[in-house]
Design an enzyme around this catalytic site. Structure first.
Site, PDB file in Angstrom:
ATOM      1  N   HIS A  34      78.062  69.684  60.265  1.00  0.00           N
ATOM      2  CA  HIS A  34      78.051  71.139  60.156  1.00  0.00           C
ATOM      3  C   HIS A  34      78.998  71.565  59.035  1.00  0.00           C
ATOM      4  CE1 HIS A  34      81.836  70.794  62.285  1.00  0.00           C
ATOM      5  NE2 HIS A  34      81.231  70.163  63.281  1.00  0.00           N
ATOM      6  N   GLY A  36      81.923  72.556  58.999  1.00  0.00           N
ATOM      7  CA  GLY A  36      83.276  71.990  59.097  1.00  0.00           C
ATOM      8  C   GLY A  36      83.348  70.655  58.361  1.00  0.00           C
ATOM      9  N   HIS A  37      82.328  69.816  58.576  1.00  0.00           N
ATOM     10  CA  HIS A  37      82.292  68.531  57.866  1.00  0.00           C
ATOM     11  C   HIS A  37      82.152  68.757  56.360  1.00  0.00           C
ATOM     12  CE1 HIS A  37      80.669  67.187  61.912  1.00  0.00           C
ATOM     13  NE2 HIS A  37      81.686  66.372  61.738  1.00  0.00           N
ATOM     14  N   SER A 186      79.972  69.578  66.591  1.00  0.00           N
ATOM     15  CA  SER A 186      78.659  68.946  66.736  1.00  0.00           C
ATOM     16  C   SER A 186      78.113  69.183  68.141  1.00  0.00           C
ATOM     17  CB  SER A 186      78.779  67.444  66.488  1.00  0.00           C
ATOM     18  OG  SER A 186      79.319  67.232  65.213  1.00  0.00           O
TER      19      SER A 186
END
Ligand code: PAF
Length: 281
Positions: A34, A36-37, A186
């Site tokens: 997502h 954030g990654h 996730s």
């Protein structure tokens, strides 16, 4: 982007890059990527000549087989995203590549691993510390990035890097949030519509605590009470823990310090969600 399945091939590619004088940046993940990654990848890429990401749903960090099986997986759309982000190497091993039969060696960060998440999920951080050490050994990154949402994990990784004298710079990046404040995770895709709506109470609870601190509240009881009131108003959430702890040992504190971590874990249905905020005074 090359997708590498074997540890030996990944090690060879990364050590060739290092030998050629390249800076290797690394983001370890369990996939279901997502924003954030993506933020972690972009940050590492800004500093690296070669950017590597791993996707490995690590069995040893799950307490129940059901949670492991349920964990979201979508390698092909994750790979598409990483191609768009300009990632050079994706390491996506199978469990038996990372854990040879009869694997008997584990890494344990004593003390820190038994608190908070570790108390609720015994053995979780032994699994995390072991797999991160193995991944660092394979990728030998100069720099690796983790998210502040998993604050305890980030502290444990920093501690193992210090204690095992690993030559990697660990970056910890701020939590990315959805528009309604819910921390990106996730696991969010596992939430039903009502559970997802209920999850909004988590950031609201953290904000209520921060507002109490800003209004002059110093006692842990008062700050936690402000957060608990918000969480208590949401019947679909079941509180696992809510604690105000110091940022180094993660021990409960009676009063706000210069930097104090407010950590929360709840269940929404069967899905466990965690979040935190650093309160500064
Ligand atoms: O945060 C995660 O996704 C995992 O715990 C990590 C660091 C990739 C280890 O499996």
């Amino acid at each position: 982007m090359d997708i590498v399945r074997r540890a030996r091939a990944m090690r060879d590619a990364c050590s060739a890059a290092r030998a050629a004088g390249k800076i290797v940046g690394f983001v370890p993940t369990m996939g279901a990527l997502h924003e954030g990654h993506v933020a972690l990848v972009r940050r590492v890429k800004a500093q690296a000549d070669l950017t590597a990401v791993s996707i490995f749903v690590n069995p040893t960090q799950f307490n129940s087989n059901e949670d492991f099986t349920r964990y979201p997986r979508d390698l092909s759309s994750d790979a598409d995203l990483l191609v768009r982000e300009g990632v050079d190497l994706l390491f996506a091993p199978e469990p038996d590549e990372m854990y040879p039969p009869h694997a008997a060696t584990f890494v344990e960060v004593a003390g820190l691993s038994d608190k908070l998440e570790g108390k609720s999920r015994p053995g979780h951080f032994r699994g995390v510390a072991t797999v991160v050490t193995k991944l660092f050994e394979i990728v030998t990154p100069h720099v690796a990035a983790f998210g502040q949402k998993d604050a305890q994990q980030a502290l444990i990784v920093k501690t193992l890097v210090r204690d095992l004298m690993l030559n990697v710079e660990v970056l910890v990046l701020p939590t990315k949030r959805e528009a309604d404040g819910v921390a990106m995770s996730s696991r969010n895709v596992l939430l039903g519509v009502e559970e997802r709506r209920a999850a909004r109470a988590i950031p609201r609870a953290l904000e209520a605590a921060a507002a109490a601190a800003e209004a002059g509240e110093r006692d842990a009881g008062g700050i936690l009470g402000a957060a608990r009131t918000v969480l208590g108003g949401e019947r679909l959430l079941r509180l696992d823990y809510l604690e105000l702890v110091d940022t180094e040992r993660l021990d409960p504190v009676p009063k706000l310090q210069k930097e104090t971590l407010l950590v929360v874990a709840v269940f929404a249905g069967t899905t466990r969600l965690i979040d935190n905020i650093v309160l500064r005074s």
